[in-house]
Design a protein around this motif. Structure first.
Motif, PDB file in Angstrom:
ATOM      1  N   PRO A  92      85.489  52.196 -28.925  1.00  0.00           N
ATOM      2  CA  PRO A  92      84.636  52.105 -30.336  1.00  0.00           C
ATOM      3  C   PRO A  92      85.230  52.711 -31.292  1.00  0.00           C
ATOM      4  O   PRO A  92      85.600  53.844 -31.238  1.00  0.00           O
ATOM      5  CB  PRO A  92      83.195  52.730 -29.785  1.00  0.00           C
ATOM      6  N   GLY A  93      85.346  52.004 -32.543  1.00  0.00           N
ATOM      7  CA  GLY A  93      85.958  52.512 -33.756  1.00  0.00           C
ATOM      8  C   GLY A  93      87.089  52.033 -34.101  1.00  0.00           C
ATOM      9  O   GLY A  93      87.773  52.035 -35.144  1.00  0.00           O
ATOM     10  N   ASP A  94      87.951  51.817 -32.992  1.00  0.00           N
ATOM     11  CA  ASP A  94      89.223  51.021 -32.863  1.00  0.00           C
ATOM     12  C   ASP A  94      89.370  49.906 -33.590  1.00  0.00           C
ATOM     13  O   ASP A  94      88.924  48.757 -33.102  1.00  0.00           O
ATOM     14  CB  ASP A  94      90.072  51.014 -31.380  1.00  0.00           C
ATOM     15  N   PHE A 175      88.547  60.713 -21.861  1.00  0.00           N
ATOM     16  CA  PHE A 175      87.598  61.704 -22.481  1.00  0.00           C
ATOM     17  C   PHE A 175      87.873  62.105 -23.755  1.00  0.00           C
ATOM     18  O   PHE A 175      86.966  62.314 -24.505  1.00  0.00           O
ATOM     19  CB  PHE A 175      87.488  62.834 -21.198  1.00  0.00           C
ATOM     20  N   TYR A 176      88.982  62.515 -23.881  1.00  0.00           N
ATOM     21  CA  TYR A 176      89.521  63.127 -25.273  1.00  0.00           C
ATOM     22  C   TYR A 176      89.201  62.214 -26.431  1.00  0.00           C
ATOM     23  O   TYR A 176      88.613  62.608 -27.413  1.00  0.00           O
ATOM     24  CB  TYR A 176      90.940  63.598 -25.314  1.00  0.00           C
ATOM     25  N   ARG A 177      89.706  60.902 -26.052  1.00  0.00           N
ATOM     26  CA  ARG A 177      89.315  59.919 -27.101  1.00  0.00           C
ATOM     27  C   ARG A 177      88.044  59.567 -27.482  1.00  0.00           C
ATOM     28  O   ARG A 177      87.539  59.707 -28.659  1.00  0.00           O
ATOM     29  CB  ARG A 177      90.299  58.462 -26.949  1.00  0.00           C
ATOM     30  N   VAL A 178      87.005  59.435 -26.508  1.00  0.00           N
ATOM     31  CA  VAL A 178      85.755  59.117 -26.684  1.00  0.00           C
ATOM     32  C   VAL A 178      85.156  60.307 -27.181  1.00  0.00           C
ATOM     33  O   VAL A 178      84.246  60.188 -28.144  1.00  0.00           O
ATOM     34  CB  VAL A 178      85.169  58.821 -25.084  1.00  0.00           C
ATOM     35  N   GLN A 179      85.424  61.536 -26.713  1.00  0.00           N
ATOM     36  CA  GLN A 179      84.760  62.779 -27.507  1.00  0.00           C
ATOM     37  C   GLN A 179      85.007  62.798 -28.949  1.00  0.00           C
ATOM     38  O   GLN A 179      84.266  63.109 -29.536  1.00  0.00           O
ATOM     39  CB  GLN A 179      85.347  63.751 -26.681  1.00  0.00           C
ATOM     40  N   GLN A 180      86.236  62.491 -29.362  1.00  0.00           N
ATOM     41  CA  GLN A 180      86.790  62.667 -30.762  1.00  0.00           C
ATOM     42  C   GLN A 180      85.769  61.701 -31.608  1.00  0.00           C
ATOM     43  O   GLN A 180      85.354  62.187 -32.335  1.00  0.00           O
ATOM     44  CB  GLN A 180      88.191  62.559 -30.809  1.00  0.00           C
ATOM     45  N   ILE A 181      85.810  60.304 -31.134  1.00  0.00           N
ATOM     46  CA  ILE A 181      85.075  59.528 -31.899  1.00  0.00           C
ATOM     47  C   ILE A 181      83.355  59.726 -31.840  1.00  0.00           C
ATOM     48  O   ILE A 181      82.802  59.374 -32.870  1.00  0.00           O
ATOM     49  CB  ILE A 181      85.618  57.973 -31.654  1.00  0.00           C
ATOM     50  N   ALA A 182      83.048  60.186 -30.673  1.00  0.00           N
ATOM     51  CA  ALA A 182      81.516  60.057 -30.436  1.00  0.00           C
ATOM     52  C   ALA A 182      80.962  61.230 -31.201  1.00  0.00           C
ATOM     53  O   ALA A 182      79.875  61.393 -31.718  1.00  0.00           O
ATOM     54  CB  ALA A 182      81.283  60.187 -29.233  1.00  0.00           C
ATOM     55  N   GLN A 183      81.943  62.346 -31.440  1.00  0.00           N
ATOM     56  CA  GLN A 183      81.518  63.620 -32.383  1.00  0.00           C
ATOM     57  C   GLN A 183      80.188  64.066 -31.703  1.00  0.00           C
ATOM     58  O   GLN A 183      79.446  64.868 -32.411  1.00  0.00           O
ATOM     59  CB  GLN A 183      81.211  63.553 -33.793  1.00  0.00           C
ATOM     60  N   GLU A 184      79.949  64.009 -30.163  1.00  0.00           N
ATOM     61  CA  GLU A 184      78.968  64.664 -29.478  1.00  0.00           C
ATOM     62  C   GLU A 184      79.232  64.867 -28.246  1.00  0.00           C
ATOM     63  O   GLU A 184      80.327  64.399 -27.802  1.00  0.00           O
ATOM     64  CB  GLU A 184      77.468  63.685 -29.853  1.00  0.00           C
ATOM     65  N   ASP A 185      78.410  65.657 -27.343  1.00  0.00           N
ATOM     66  CA  ASP A 185      78.867  65.829 -26.134  1.00  0.00           C
ATOM     67  C   ASP A 185      78.900  64.555 -25.260  1.00  0.00           C
ATOM     68  O   ASP A 185      77.670  63.846 -25.238  1.00  0.00           O
ATOM     69  CB  ASP A 185      77.684  66.850 -25.583  1.00  0.00           C
ATOM     70  N   VAL A 186      79.872  64.133 -24.512  1.00  0.00           N
ATOM     71  CA  VAL A 186      79.709  62.767 -23.943  1.00  0.00           C
ATOM     72  C   VAL A 186      80.166  63.297 -22.428  1.00  0.00           C
ATOM     73  O   VAL A 186      80.714  62.373 -21.818  1.00  0.00           O
ATOM     74  CB  VAL A 186      80.805  61.938 -24.432  1.00  0.00           C
ATOM     75  N   SER A 187      80.054  64.505 -21.945  1.00  0.00           N
ATOM     76  CA  SER A 187      80.342  64.541 -20.627  1.00  0.00           C
ATOM     77  C   SER A 187      79.859  63.809 -19.458  1.00  0.00           C
ATOM     78  O   SER A 187      80.276  63.686 -18.429  1.00  0.00           O
ATOM     79  CB  SER A 187      80.096  66.321 -20.288  1.00  0.00           C
ATOM     80  N   GLY A 188      78.861  63.126 -19.723  1.00  0.00           N
ATOM     81  CA  GLY A 188      78.127  62.296 -18.667  1.00  0.00           C
ATOM     82  C   GLY A 188      78.643  60.788 -18.981  1.00  0.00           C
ATOM     83  O   GLY A 188      78.069  60.082 -17.949  1.00  0.00           O
TER      84      GLY A 188
END
Lengths: 256, 92
Positions: A92-94, A175-188
């Motif tokens: 998402p965002g791409d 994980f790194y890409r999703v974490q960066q765009i989400a700007q919140e904890d996405v560990s799950g």
């Protein structure tokens, strides 16, 4: 399930939905408030597709510039004997097809991996937007360069890493890409790819993928919830993959 | 489609409890050979210590349908008609 960072927020206007796209561009390129507003002012439509639907087919000439607001998509190529290789994964965002701003004919197919929501601009509108705005033009270029950098890393991954490091590396990257765009904890967050899709992305057989997931699971690196994967321990995964995020070129520019 | 289970035996036994759906025995055999090739590509030492790598493929009833065995052996062999330290004739 509501995923707020992907725009599942009823209070958002249609124009607000472009926030994730602007955030993506800002993650690698500085843009003035004026440039950002110019993107928001561009006309676009929202288009929803089911998993596996085509967004663009190899050989077609694109007339639109789609941006992924929600869900995941991938680029694929196939060989004469039907072998399929997934050559890029979009989150998402791409922007999905900046390439068609510069070259006419699609050299690969672009498909929805999950149900997706797209913001669809006219390619002519987008060209007119970018032409007089050097910082926006640069952001488009940098976006394309980073995708090329990810492609080089995938080449190394598929050509030279063993199955365990190969899968671990891909999981770290997502994980790194999703974490960066989400700007919140996405560990799950659940990996959107099936074992068959992982096999077609990593150049392994589905049986080999299954065994490799088991090894990652035994090490505590991933967890399996029904048939979906989540990250168990990012530190272990990073170590197995010898992962460095240098090639993702994250946060390498300062904001304007 | 029938489900096939690919168990890896390389000294230890790695039992496949998930299995994979494939059209028929031929497709499963093809998959087993590629799988074995992938495992050896990852870790050639699987065959370097007088070991064999065996993939037992069973069906839904737990019946062994076939096995793919990969093995390296020490042997004293040379092309026929050549003496020790003699290279084979070119064009053979």
């Amino acid at each position: 399930m509501l995923v707020r960072w992907m725009g599942d927020d009823p209070s958002m206007t249609k124009e607000d939905r472009l926030g994730i796209f602007i955030r993506k561009l800002l993650s690698h390129s500085p843009l003035s408030a004026d440039d950002q507003q110019a993107i928001r002012d561009l006309p676009f439509s929202i288009r929803r597709l089911e998993a596996n639907e085509h967004i663009l087919r190899e050989g077609e000439k694109a007339t639109v510039c789609p941006v992924l607001l929600q869900g995941y998509a991938y680029r694929q190529k196939t060989s004469a004997d039907g072998g399929r290789q997934i050559v890029a994964l979009k989150i998402p965002g791409d922007a999905l097809d900046f390439q068609s701003l510069y070259v006419e004919t699609a050299d690969h197919s672009l498909q929805a991996l999950t149900p997706v929501e797209l913001a669809v601009f006219s390619i002519k509108d987008f060209e007119k937007l970018v032409a007089p705005r050097p910082n926006l033009a640069r952001a488009v270029l940098v976006d394309i360069l980073i995708e090329a950098s990810i492609g080089r890393e995938w080449l190394l991954n598929i050509g030279r890493r063993n199955a365990l490091a190969r899968l671990a590396h891909l999981l770290c990257e997502i994980f790194y890409r999703v974490q960066q765009i989400a700007q919140e904890d996405v560990s799950g967050f659940e990996l959107p790819l099936t074992q068959e899709q992982l096999a077609d992305l990593l150049g392994l057989t589905p049986v080999h993928i299954n065994r490799t997931i088991k090894l990652l699971e035994d090490a505590g690196a991933v967890r399996r919830i029904s048939r979906r994967l989540t990250i168990g321990d990012l530190g272990i995964l990073r170590q197995m993959a010898d992962f460095s995020d240098l090639y993702l070129h994250r946060n390498t520019v300062s904001a304007v | 489609m029938p489900r096939y289970f690919f168990h890896v035996c390389d000294g230890a036994q790695d039992i496949d409890d998930q299995g994979h759906e494939l059209p028929d025995d031929d497709a499963a055999r093809h998959e087993a050979v590629r799988y074995g090739g992938g495992l050896i590509h990852d870790d050639p030492s699987l065959l370097l210590k007088d070991q064999e790598l065996r993939i037992n493929v069973t069906n839904n009833d737990g019946q062994l349908r076939f096995a793919v065995v990969m093995i390296s052996v020490d042997a004293d062999w040379r092309p026929a008609g050549t003496a020790r330290h003699q290279k084979p004739a070119s064009g053979v």
